[in-house]
Enzyme design. Structure first.
Site, mmCIF file in Angstrom:
data_model
loop_
_atom_site.group_PDB
_atom_site.id
_atom_site.type_symbol
_atom_site.label_atom_id
_atom_site.label_comp_id
_atom_site.label_asym_id
_atom_site.label_seq_id
_atom_site.Cartn_x
_atom_site.Cartn_y
_atom_site.Cartn_z
ATOM 1 N N CYS A 102 0.839 -1.204 0.000
ATOM 2 C CA CYS A 102 0.000 0.000 0.000
ATOM 3 C C CYS A 102 0.876 1.256 0.000
ATOM 4 C CB CYS A 102 -0.928 0.024 1.215
ATOM 5 S SG CYS A 102 -1.903 1.540 1.279
ATOM 6 N N GLY A 228 -7.602 -5.261 -9.537
ATOM 7 C CA GLY A 228 -7.991 -4.262 -8.546
ATOM 8 C C GLY A 228 -8.935 -3.236 -9.125
#
Length: 330
Positions: A102, A228
């Site tokens: 992330c 994603g």
């Protein structure tokens, strides 16, 4: 067939990426219905879990119909990561995934997510702490490196495998790239071709069509693909890819009717899981994605943002359906 510990997946699995505020149980349910082979929770802070933070705890909800499903945790402290893996174990997911990818500032500043890419020894210690504290298979999602001058994915993949992880997903960008520029899958291919690597390697980044999925599958020889952003508001992408792999033909894009049906299901499941008021407020971020590219949706969007009850949303869906039927007739 691909194996992650004792989890059996189809030969070239399609995975739904863990995404904050997106991959919650209602949306995972839709993606499962439309062909996702494995899914992950939104990422969960190890510190939040230990503090018993309500939001973190709610993210642990998983349901049998969505299996196999993994719970993803992040953090920069070995003890907290080990303890949170034990907490995760109590809800019996199929695996624990560690987020070392992330790029968001508030995560990186805590020395977690992609922040760990600056300190590979810490990454290894955190991974060992999780592997040693759970009987579940542990997997990792990471990036190529911190920036172009420090791409270290070859070393990282080998060292993570030595720690005992059972699969690795590589987002083919550096942290410095965030989500910009093109993902460089040559690195994924290099990791996959490394004779020392025995675990499944999944590729992630830029897959937004069935054609691209097939091209990358053939070109980079990874074991599966994680999707994603292209799956946000578009759960159909999984079956579209599978159909294209099988037949070489493209499935027709979902009609307005199919999109409205998906919104109806998503809203109902969201209200069911979070309560009607919160469930419908949290649905608001999804409408634009469901109707991307559909003419005249702007005229309806405002109404979707104002509905507060399931009855209202069902009425609005009916009204919108009627509008588009008439629109298509003219």
């Amino acid at each position: 067939m691909i194996k992650i510990g004792n989890i059996e997946l189809p030969e070239f699995p399609l995975l739904l990426a863990p995404m904050e505020d997106v991959s919650d149980p209602p949306y995972r349910r839709l993606c499962k219905m439309h062909g996702a082979d494995m899914m992950y929770s939104e990422f969960i802070s190890s510190e939040g879990l230990i503090r018993d933070a309500m939001k973190s705890k709610q993210k642990l909800d998983i349901f049998d119909y969505e299996r196999p499903v993994g719970i993803q945790i992040f953090g920069g402290d070995e003890e907290a990561m080990a303890l949170s893996a034990k907490i995760v174990e109590t809800v019996n997911p199929d695996l624990v995934d560690i987020n070392f990818g992330c790029p968001v500032k508030k995560v990186v500043c805590k020395g977690a997510g992609a922040g760990v890419l600056k300190d590979i020894d810490l990454m290894i210690r955190l991974t060992k702490a999780v592997v040693n504290s759970t009987h579940l298979p542990v997997t990792v999602k990471t990036r190529l490196g911190w920036d172009n001058d420090s791409i270290n994915i070859m070393e990282v993949a080998e060292r993570l495998q030595d720690c005992g992880i059972k699969a690795l997903t590589i987002h083919a960008r550096t942290r410095a790239q965030m989500y910009k520029g093109e993902a460089d899958w040559n690195y994924i291919s290099a990791v996959k071709q490394n004779p020392n690597i025995e675990i499944p390697i999944f590729g992630n980044g830029d897959i937004n069509s069935a054609e691209k999925a097939l091209e990358y599958k053939n070109k980079y020889a990874c074991d599966g693909i994680m999707i994603g952003r292209a799956a946000i508001g578009y759960p159909w992408i999984f079956n579209e890819i599978k159909h294209f792999f099988k037949t070489g033909e493209k499935l027709a894009e979902p009609t307005v009717e199919m999109r409205l049906e998906a919104v109806k299901q998503h809203a109902e499941w969201s209200a069911d899981w979070k309560g009607e008021k919160l469930g419908l407020i949290e649905m608001r971020q999804h409408y634009s994605n469901y109707f991307r590219g559909i003419p005249h949706f702007k005229d309806h969007r405002r109404k979707f943002l104002e509905v507060m009850t399931l009855n209202e949303i069902n009425d609005l869906i009916g009204e919108t359906m009627e509008f588009y039927r008439e629109f298509e007739m003219h």
